[in-house]
Design a protein around this motif. Sequence first.
Motif, PDB file in Angstrom:
ATOM      1  N   LEU A 195       0.855  -1.190   0.000  1.00 38.83           N
ATOM      2  CA  LEU A 195       0.000   0.000   0.000  1.00 38.83           C
ATOM      3  C   LEU A 195       0.889   1.237   0.000  1.00 38.83           C
ATOM      4  N   ARG A 200      -4.230   3.773  -3.889  1.00 32.96           N
ATOM      5  CA  ARG A 200      -4.379   2.627  -3.001  1.00 32.96           C
ATOM      6  C   ARG A 200      -5.622   1.790  -3.295  1.00 32.96           C
ATOM      7  N   LYS A 204      -5.762  -2.284  -2.392  1.00 33.26           N
ATOM      8  CA  LYS A 204      -6.685  -2.631  -1.314  1.00 33.26           C
ATOM      9  C   LYS A 204      -7.705  -3.669  -1.775  1.00 33.26           C
ATOM     10  N   ARG A 207      -5.818  -7.024  -1.932  1.00 29.73           N
ATOM     11  CA  ARG A 207      -5.506  -7.503  -0.584  1.00 29.73           C
ATOM     12  C   ARG A 207      -6.748  -8.089   0.090  1.00 29.73           C
TER      13      ARG A 207
END
Length: 502
Positions: A195, A200, A204, A207
Motif C-alpha cells: 500500500l 491505493r 486494497k 488484498r
Amino acid sequence: MAKNQVSSTTGLCPRCIKKLSRPVAACSRCSQIKSIYDEKNWFCKVCKDIVSYSLRKQGKAQLGKVECSVCGQLRISCQLQRDICLTCSYKERNGVKPCTQCGQSKVIINKAKNLCKYCYHNELAKKSLTVYVINFSTPYPCNKALFDLLVSTIDWSSVSQKINQQFRRFGRFLQQRYLPNPLTWEAIEENLPQLEATNRAIPKSIRSSLLELGHLLAVQGKLESRENYILRRNALQPLNTAPIGIQPLLQLYVSWLWEKKTTPATVRDHMEVIAAFWTWSFKFAIYSPEQVQPSFISNYLLTLYWQWKCSICQKAVDFDPHQRQPPEVCLGCSSLHCFTQASRYSHNTIRQHCSKLFVFFEWALNNRLTLINPVKHKVPALPPTIKHYPLEIIPQLCEYISAPNAEPLEAFVLYLIIFHALSVWELQHAEIPTVLSLQKSIIPLSLPDAYYIIVPRPKPSRGSRTPGRPSTHLDFPEIASSWAQREIVYPKPFETVSRFEF
C-alpha cells in the motif's frame, strides 16, 4: 498470401508464428475470447490500441485544459464550439433532479430512467460482472479455481459497481500472478501488494480478495485459521534474529516442539532464548552444539547475571566473563573509570533461560548432535513468598472501604481483594448476576439486591491444575450488609454491564 520468408519446419512466416504463439483468453477489458497482445495488462489488440490512444489523448489533453464557462474550473472541454466540461454539459442537458433510486438531487446521467451517475453504474454492474465471470480465464488452472471459489460468495441481488471493480481488479491479478496450490497463508502474505501513499484503491481490492480467499479455505478445512497462523508466525519471528548458520538446526528444533503440542507462546519463549544464546556463541566461534562445553554455559549465565553500567550517563555494557575488568572509557560520555557492576536480569528470568537451554541440548543429545548436555546444573528456584502491603497499611485500607466518602468502585474492589482474596484474573472475569425477566413489569434485581457475584474458574493448564474456589457463587457476608450494600451501588456507567472491566 504475402510473400514472406517461410520456415522449412513449420511452413509459417515469422509474423504468423508470433501471432499463433500469443495466448488466447478472455481480455481483462472487454471480456471477449481473443489473442492477448498485452500480457502485462491482459489486453487484446483492440483494447490495447484503445487504451494506448486514450493515454496519448489524455496526455495531450492535459496541455489543452481550458476554463469551463459554467463552473469556472480548469477542465477538458467536451465540445468544440464552447468551453464546457463534461459534468456541466450533462447538467445543462438533463438537469439536476432527484434520482429514482437513491432519491438524492444529483446530475442525471441516464435521462430515460432518471438515474444519477452512481446509480446508473450500479444498475449496469450486475450484467457487466456476469459477463466477466462467464468469460474469465487465466493461464493458471489453480487461479481459476480460486476465482470461482470467490465468485461463489457473491450476493447477486446487491452487486454494485464497487463489487464489479473489485472482482475485475482481482481477476487481472490472477491472470498475471501465479498462486501455488495448495494455497497457504505464507503465499498470501507474499503476494499481498504494498500500500503506497497514493493510488491505493487497486492494492486494497486485491488484498481484501486474497484475505477473503484465505478465510474461505480455512472454513473448508483446507487451511489453518488466520488467528492460528498469526500465533505461529509470531512464535517463529525470533528465529530470524539467530545467525544464518544455525537457523536450519533451530527449525528442526521448532518442528520437534510442534510435535510435542507446545503452545505458540512457549515456542516463542524458547526461540528468544535459543536465538540470543547462539548469537552470543557465534562471537566466540562456537557454531554447533557439540562445541558447547559446561564452562561455556557458565560464562553465558554470567553475562545474564551482570552488566557494566556507567554511573554518569547510565549506559550499559555487556559483561565479558573472559575479561572481568570494567571498561576504562565510556563511549557514551567519554568518562574515565565510571563503570560499576550491576545486575542485568532477575533470578527467575535466568532460571527460565537455563531451563530452556537444558531442553534444547537434551533434544540435541537425543538426536546425536552432541555427546553431552552442557547444562549440568539448573538454577534453583527462589523460596516462594507472598508480596503484600505492610501490616500497618491494611487497617487504613479497611477504614477507606467503610468510609462514607469513599469512591464506590474503588472501595468495592479493595473489599474483594482484601476480604475475598480475588486475583487479578478473577477481577477481570468476575460477572455481575443478571436475571432477565419474562415480563417488562418485573424489574431485574440489582447487584445490592442480589448481594453476590459470579467468579468463574480458570481453565486448568500444565502449570496450574488447582480446581480453584469451591463454588463460583461468591456470596457477601450478612454482617457487612450495613455498609457493603452502600458500596456496591455503582455509578450509572457500571449499572448495565455484566462483567467487570479493570
